[in-house]
Design an enzyme around this catalytic site. Structure first.
Site, mmCIF file in Angstrom:
data_model
loop_
_atom_site.group_PDB
_atom_site.id
_atom_site.type_symbol
_atom_site.label_atom_id
_atom_site.label_comp_id
_atom_site.label_asym_id
_atom_site.label_seq_id
_atom_site.Cartn_x
_atom_site.Cartn_y
_atom_site.Cartn_z
ATOM 1 N N HIS A 128 0.840 -1.203 0.000
ATOM 2 C CA HIS A 128 0.000 0.000 0.000
ATOM 3 C C HIS A 128 0.869 1.245 0.000
ATOM 4 O O HIS A 128 1.901 1.295 0.661
ATOM 5 C CB HIS A 128 -0.950 0.030 1.209
ATOM 6 N N HIS B 65 1.119 5.139 0.993
ATOM 7 C CA HIS B 65 0.545 6.185 1.839
ATOM 8 C C HIS B 65 0.639 7.526 1.113
ATOM 9 O O HIS B 65 1.721 7.903 0.653
ATOM 10 C CB HIS B 65 1.347 6.338 3.139
#
Ligand code: 5GP
Length: 139
Positions: free
Chosen positions: A98, A100
């Protein structure tokens, strides 16, 4: 056992999804570092960037590229820090890759990405030449 982010993708747990397409999803971080803190993930579960196939990596970057201005404009941010914790030693807690996107504001008290490192290494020119050559040979 699927990751919490796969459960978000499957709609099994709620999230504030702000964008989705065939291969990627973006949603608000549940414990935001700043208003608008957004995570961008591939729908499919890959633990680290190193595991992401080329085509999905391109899609992931496309979505990051799309979301950065959307996030900045939406919270009137001065800037963003855009980063991956890539592996547990780097602080990755959810083992589903992922990105950010953290909105940043003048005087917000945060630091640059350089602030993440511990003690700086003591490297001379030969060390740097060797490291550069080794990385180049693997790229
Ligand atoms: P990491 O340390 O793995 O890079 O960051 C994981 C991020 O996921 C953290 O910022 C954390 O707040 C966020 N997070 C963890 N669980 C959930 C969840 O169930 N929903 C959402 N939206 N974010 C989560």
């Amino acid at each position: 056992m699927s990751t919490i982010f796969s459960q978000i993708v499957e709609g099994e747990i709620p999230a504030r999804i702000v964008y989705e397409d065939e291969t990627t999803v973006a949603f608000l971080d549940a414990n935001p570092l700043a208003p608008g803190h957004t995570l961008v993930i591939p729908r499919d579960e890959y633990e680290r960037l190193n595991d992401v196939p080329d085509d999905i990596a391109a899609d992931l970057y496309d979505t990051v590229h799309r979301m950065v201005p959307a996030v900045e404009e939406s919270v009137d941010a001065d800037a963003t820090t855009v980063a991956f914790n890539n592996g547990e030693a780097a602080g990755q807690e959810v083992l589903h890759v992922h990105c950010h996107i953290v909105p940043r504001f003048e005087g917000d008290g945060g630091g640059p990405i350089h602030a993440i490192a511990g003690d700086r290494p003591d490297l001379d020119d030969d060390d740097l030449d060797d490291i550069a050559a080794d990385i180049e040979s693997r790229a």
